[in-house]
Design an enzyme around this catalytic site. Structure first.
Site, PDB file in Angstrom:
ATOM      1  N   TYR A  67     -26.631  37.119  20.869  1.00 63.32           N
ATOM      2  CA  TYR A  67     -25.310  37.716  20.598  1.00 63.32           C
ATOM      3  C   TYR A  67     -24.181  36.879  21.183  1.00 63.32           C
ATOM      4  CZ  TYR A  67     -27.208  41.653  18.183  1.00 63.32           C
ATOM      5  OH  TYR A  67     -27.830  42.409  17.230  1.00 63.32           O
ATOM      6  N   ASN A 102     -20.261  44.659   9.300  1.00 67.87           N
ATOM      7  CA  ASN A 102     -20.106  43.442  10.098  1.00 67.87           C
ATOM      8  C   ASN A 102     -19.568  43.764  11.483  1.00 67.87           C
ATOM      9  OD1 ASN A 102     -20.901  42.143   7.784  1.00 67.87           O
ATOM     10  ND2 ASN A 102     -18.811  41.652   7.118  1.00 67.87           N
ATOM     11  N   VAL A 103     -19.952  42.961  12.427  1.00 71.99           N
ATOM     12  CA  VAL A 103     -19.548  43.190  13.834  1.00 71.99           C
ATOM     13  C   VAL A 103     -18.612  42.079  14.305  1.00 71.99           C
ATOM     14  CG1 VAL A 103     -21.647  44.479  14.366  1.00 71.99           C
ATOM     15  CG2 VAL A 103     -21.638  41.987  14.672  1.00 71.99           C
ATOM     16  N   ASP A 104     -18.137  41.240  13.336  1.00 68.96           N
ATOM     17  CA  ASP A 104     -17.378  40.029  13.703  1.00 68.96           C
ATOM     18  C   ASP A 104     -15.875  40.259  13.865  1.00 68.96           C
ATOM     19  OD1 ASP A 104     -18.020  38.950  10.290  1.00 68.96           O
ATOM     20  OD2 ASP A 104     -16.342  40.153  11.035  1.00 68.96           O
ATOM     21  N   HIS A 119     -21.355  49.515  12.414  1.00 67.41           N
ATOM     22  CA  HIS A 119     -22.409  48.962  13.279  1.00 67.41           C
ATOM     23  C   HIS A 119     -21.858  48.348  14.554  1.00 67.41           C
ATOM     24  CE1 HIS A 119     -25.122  48.607   9.470  1.00 67.41           C
ATOM     25  NE2 HIS A 119     -25.006  49.838   9.915  1.00 67.41           N
ATOM     26  N   CYS A 127     -22.628  49.487  28.892  1.00 65.30           N
ATOM     27  CA  CYS A 127     -23.753  49.732  29.812  1.00 65.30           C
ATOM     28  C   CYS A 127     -24.902  50.344  29.017  1.00 65.30           C
ATOM     29  CB  CYS A 127     -23.307  50.709  30.910  1.00 65.30           C
ATOM     30  SG  CYS A 127     -24.689  51.316  31.889  1.00 65.30           S
ATOM     31  N   CYS A 150     -23.792  51.322  37.628  1.00 66.87           N
ATOM     32  CA  CYS A 150     -25.195  51.759  37.877  1.00 66.87           C
ATOM     33  C   CYS A 150     -26.159  50.587  38.010  1.00 66.87           C
ATOM     34  CB  CYS A 150     -25.654  52.665  36.733  1.00 66.87           C
ATOM     35  SG  CYS A 150     -25.994  51.785  35.198  1.00 66.87           S
ATOM     36  N   THR A 188     -23.014  42.543   0.416  1.00 68.01           N
ATOM     37  CA  THR A 188     -24.101  43.192   1.148  1.00 68.01           C
ATOM     38  C   THR A 188     -25.336  43.307   0.263  1.00 68.01           C
ATOM     39  OG1 THR A 188     -24.812  45.185   2.350  1.00 68.01           O
ATOM     40  CG2 THR A 188     -23.185  45.504   0.586  1.00 68.01           C
TER      41      THR A 188
HETATM   42  C1  BV8 Z   1     -30.328  54.677  11.748  1.00 63.86           C
HETATM   43  C2  BV8 Z   1     -25.585  45.358  13.818  1.00 63.86           C
HETATM   44  C3  BV8 Z   1     -31.102  56.826  12.387  1.00 63.86           C
HETATM   45  C4  BV8 Z   1     -25.955  44.332  14.808  1.00 63.86           C
HETATM   46  C5  BV8 Z   1     -27.227  45.990  12.103  1.00 63.86           C
HETATM   47  C6  BV8 Z   1     -33.510  55.674   6.162  1.00 63.86           C
HETATM   48  C7  BV8 Z   1     -32.501  56.372   6.804  1.00 63.86           C
HETATM   49  C8  BV8 Z   1     -32.018  55.947   8.032  1.00 63.86           C
HETATM   50  C9  BV8 Z   1     -32.562  54.800   8.640  1.00 63.86           C
HETATM   51  C10 BV8 Z   1     -33.558  54.108   7.982  1.00 63.86           C
HETATM   52  C11 BV8 Z   1     -34.022  54.530   6.765  1.00 63.86           C
HETATM   53  N1  BV8 Z   1     -34.995  53.677   6.382  1.00 63.86           N
HETATM   54  C12 BV8 Z   1     -35.125  52.700   7.305  1.00 63.86           C
HETATM   55  C13 BV8 Z   1     -34.294  52.962   8.301  1.00 63.86           C
HETATM   56  C14 BV8 Z   1     -34.182  52.160   9.493  1.00 63.86           C
HETATM   57  C15 BV8 Z   1     -33.103  51.085   9.388  1.00 63.86           C
HETATM   58  C16 BV8 Z   1     -33.073  50.372   8.076  1.00 63.86           C
HETATM   59  O1  BV8 Z   1     -32.253  50.657   7.217  1.00 63.86           O
HETATM   60  N2  BV8 Z   1     -33.961  49.407   7.915  1.00 63.86           N
HETATM   61  C17 BV8 Z   1     -33.974  48.587   6.727  1.00 63.86           C
HETATM   62  C18 BV8 Z   1     -34.248  47.140   7.131  1.00 63.86           C
HETATM   63  C19 BV8 Z   1     -34.993  49.137   5.799  1.00 63.86           C
HETATM   64  N3  BV8 Z   1     -31.817  51.648   9.688  1.00 63.86           N
HETATM   65  C20 BV8 Z   1     -31.490  51.807  10.977  1.00 63.86           C
HETATM   66  O2  BV8 Z   1     -32.256  51.567  11.906  1.00 63.86           O
HETATM   67  C21 BV8 Z   1     -30.095  52.312  11.285  1.00 63.86           C
HETATM   68  N4  BV8 Z   1     -30.212  53.426  12.197  1.00 63.86           N
HETATM   69  O3  BV8 Z   1     -30.341  54.943  10.603  1.00 63.86           O
HETATM   70  O4  BV8 Z   1     -30.437  55.636  12.764  1.00 63.86           O
HETATM   71  C22 BV8 Z   1     -32.518  56.617  12.803  1.00 63.86           C
HETATM   72  C23 BV8 Z   1     -32.789  56.541  14.144  1.00 63.86           C
HETATM   73  C24 BV8 Z   1     -34.131  56.407  14.548  1.00 63.86           C
HETATM   74  C25 BV8 Z   1     -35.141  56.297  13.588  1.00 63.86           C
HETATM   75  C26 BV8 Z   1     -34.831  56.324  12.203  1.00 63.86           C
HETATM   76  C27 BV8 Z   1     -33.504  56.485  11.825  1.00 63.86           C
HETATM   77  C28 BV8 Z   1     -29.272  51.245  11.988  1.00 63.86           C
HETATM   78  C29 BV8 Z   1     -28.936  50.132  11.053  1.00 63.86           C
HETATM   79  C30 BV8 Z   1     -27.933  49.178  11.714  1.00 63.86           C
HETATM   80  C31 BV8 Z   1     -28.673  47.975  12.245  1.00 63.86           C
HETATM   81  N5  BV8 Z   1     -27.690  47.004  12.773  1.00 63.86           N
HETATM   82  N6  BV8 Z   1     -26.279  45.150  12.573  1.00 63.86           N
HETATM   83  C32 BV8 Z   1     -25.843  42.940  14.321  1.00 63.86           C
HETATM   84  O5  BV8 Z   1     -25.036  42.630  13.425  1.00 63.86           O
HETATM   85  O6  BV8 Z   1     -26.588  42.118  14.872  1.00 63.86           O
HETATM   86  S1  BV8 Z   1     -27.802  45.756  10.570  1.00 63.86           S
HETATM   87  C33 BV8 Z   1     -27.262  44.277  10.011  1.00 63.86           C
HETATM   88  O7  BV8 Z   1     -28.103  43.923   8.956  1.00 63.86           O
HETATM   89  C34 BV8 Z   1     -25.894  44.346   9.402  1.00 63.86           C
HETATM   90  O8  BV8 Z   1     -25.015  45.157  10.122  1.00 63.86           O
HETATM   91  C35 BV8 Z   1     -26.154  44.812   8.021  1.00 63.86           C
HETATM   92  O9  BV8 Z   1     -26.143  46.211   7.952  1.00 63.86           O
HETATM   93  C36 BV8 Z   1     -27.565  44.321   7.798  1.00 63.86           C
HETATM   94  C37 BV8 Z   1     -27.550  43.054   6.965  1.00 63.86           C
HETATM   95  O10 BV8 Z   1     -27.108  43.418   5.766  1.00 63.86           O
HETATM   96  P1  BV8 Z   1     -25.924  42.647   5.024  1.00 63.86           P
HETATM   97  O11 BV8 Z   1     -24.657  42.790   5.778  1.00 63.86           O
HETATM   98  O12 BV8 Z   1     -25.976  43.147   3.657  1.00 63.86           O
HETATM   99  O13 BV8 Z   1     -26.297  41.105   5.097  1.00 63.86           O
HETATM  100  P2  BV8 Z   1     -27.437  40.377   4.278  1.00 63.86           P
HETATM  101  O14 BV8 Z   1     -27.550  39.018   4.858  1.00 63.86           O
HETATM  102  O15 BV8 Z   1     -28.643  41.256   4.172  1.00 63.86           O
HETATM  103  O16 BV8 Z   1     -26.834  40.265   2.780  1.00 63.86           O
HETATM  104  C38 BV8 Z   1     -25.707  39.481   2.543  1.00 63.86           C
HETATM  105  C39 BV8 Z   1     -25.446  39.545   1.053  1.00 63.86           C
HETATM  106  O17 BV8 Z   1     -24.265  38.812   0.788  1.00 63.86           O
HETATM  107  C40 BV8 Z   1     -26.552  38.925   0.230  1.00 63.86           C
HETATM  108  O18 BV8 Z   1     -26.879  39.797  -0.825  1.00 63.86           O
HETATM  109  C41 BV8 Z   1     -25.947  37.628  -0.295  1.00 63.86           C
HETATM  110  O19 BV8 Z   1     -26.377  37.339  -1.602  1.00 63.86           O
HETATM  111  C42 BV8 Z   1     -24.488  37.957  -0.307  1.00 63.86           C
HETATM  112  N7  BV8 Z   1     -23.586  36.828  -0.107  1.00 63.86           N
HETATM  113  C43 BV8 Z   1     -23.776  35.733   0.658  1.00 63.86           C
HETATM  114  N8  BV8 Z   1     -22.663  34.961   0.618  1.00 63.86           N
HETATM  115  C44 BV8 Z   1     -21.766  35.600  -0.181  1.00 63.86           C
HETATM  116  C45 BV8 Z   1     -22.342  36.794  -0.650  1.00 63.86           C
HETATM  117  N9  BV8 Z   1     -21.697  37.655  -1.465  1.00 63.86           N
HETATM  118  C46 BV8 Z   1     -20.437  37.333  -1.822  1.00 63.86           C
HETATM  119  N10 BV8 Z   1     -19.817  36.201  -1.410  1.00 63.86           N
HETATM  120  C47 BV8 Z   1     -20.440  35.320  -0.601  1.00 63.86           C
HETATM  121  N11 BV8 Z   1     -19.798  34.206  -0.206  1.00 63.86           N
END
Ligand code: BV8
Length: 244
Positions: A67, A102-104, A119, A127, A150, A188
């Site tokens: 991070y 996004n977190v940026d 997010h 903490c 703490c 996304t």
């Molecule tokens: C939760 C922060 C309740 C930190 C991130 C059903 C319901 C609820 C939860 C779940 C569920 N099923 C599964 C889950 C669990 C999980 C989940 O969804 N897993 C997935 C992998 C299946 N969800 C969670 O854990 C969430 N918590 O729901 O709590 C709970 C609690 C306990 C138990 C169960 C449930 C928390 C999710 C948040 C995680 N934190 N980030 C950090 O940034 O490091 S996630 C992180 O990854 C991002 O924030 C973002 O959400 C994700 C990445 O996705 P994108 O942003 O879409 O990026 P990606 O690279 O994938 O895609 C980019 C796209 O852009 C591509 O398509 C590409 O083609 C395109 N692109 C590229 N360049 C361009 C472009 N498009 C246009 N122009 C360009 N130039």
């Protein structure tokens, strides 16, 4: 790129618009997406394997450094034309909500006011036992700082996989999806829930759903309009066509 006239007309008359953005909207600023193959130091890690409480528990220094590197990079880059186009759209639409995964912090740097950070934000740390949130701290390379209250390790103020989203932000995002006339999904992959459900919520209430993404996603079959390409190119053209 051709913007369908009926979309232009509908956007001009829409008072409630919502947008969900992901890592793709920051890609043209030089920030890596989660799907880009990592290079250098992080080539051997998948973000999903580092963005979890378990990873922080197991290897706090590694997660802290992951991070810290992203925070440093995010602080060096500028918003791109896609961020600015969304800030411009907000100035034309009476009720505009920008929901970001996004977190940026780049949307606010581009001038967006109504930003919902689902997010968290990489420029804040907190903490791990909940004593408080910090925006300034002494960075000790390779070490996660400890809480002055703490003594627990401090961690990035972001939502990791398996963690609940902040309830106020999620409620605001759901409300925006349920009341909008147009919902944009930009840069996304639509894989992470519950954020990925927001465009489908909007669709359920009859909103027009517009996707702007470099590639098709699981959402694409459900949208009304899909613009394939770079958000930094497509969004400015769309804003110009609608609002001049
Ligand atoms: C939760 C922060 C309740 C930190 C991130 C059903 C319901 C609820 C939860 C779940 C569920 N099923 C599964 C889950 C669990 C999980 C989940 O969804 N897993 C997935 C992998 C299946 N969800 C969670 O854990 C969430 N918590 O729901 O709590 C709970 C609690 C306990 C138990 C169960 C449930 C928390 C999710 C948040 C995680 N934190 N980030 C950090 O940034 O490091 S996630 C992180 O990854 C991002 O924030 C973002 O959400 C994700 C990445 O996705 P994108 O942003 O879409 O990026 P990606 O690279 O994938 O895609 C980019 C796209 O852009 C591509 O398509 C590409 O083609 C395109 N692109 C590229 N360049 C361009 C472009 N498009 C246009 N122009 C360009 N130039």
């Amino acid at each position: 790129m051709e913007i369908p006239p009926e979309l232009i007309t509908f956007l001009r008359s829409s008072a409630h618009v919502a947008a969900l953005t992901g890592a793709g909207v920051s890609q043209e600023s030089g920030l890596r997406t989660f799907r880009d193959t990592a290079d250098g130091l992080w080539a051997q890690y998948r973000p999903e394997d580092l963005a979890t409480p378990e990873a922080f528990e197991r290897t706090p220094e590694l997660v802290w450094e992951f991070y810290a590197a992203r925070r440093l990079k995010a602080g060096e880059v500028q918003p791109n034309a896609g961020h600015f186009a969304l800030a411009e759209m907000e100035r034309h639409v009476p009720h505009f909500t920008l929901i970001t995964q996004n977190v940026d912090g780049l949307h606010r740097h581009a001038g967006s006011k109504s930003v919902v950070e689902l997010h968290g934000n990489i420029t804040r740390i907190k903490c791990s036992r909940g004593c408080g949130v910090f925006t300034e701290w002494e960075e000790l390379p390779g070490k996660a700082p400890t809480c002055p209250t703490c003594g627990a390790k401090l961690r990035p103020d972001v939502v990791w996989f398996g963690e609940m989203l902040p309830s106020d932000e999620l409620a605001t995002a759901v409300q925006a999806a349920r009341t909008c006339q147009v919902f944009f999904s930009v840069g996304t992959s639509g894989l992470v829930k519950p954020a990925a459900r927001l465009p489908l919520l909007a669709k359920q209430i009859g909103a027009v759903v517009v996707e702007v993404n470099a590639e098709e996603t699981p959402l694409t079959p459900s949208v009304d309009y899909f613009f394939q390409g770079k958000s930094g190119e497509i969004l400015p053209e769309l804003v110009k066509a609608v609002w001049g």
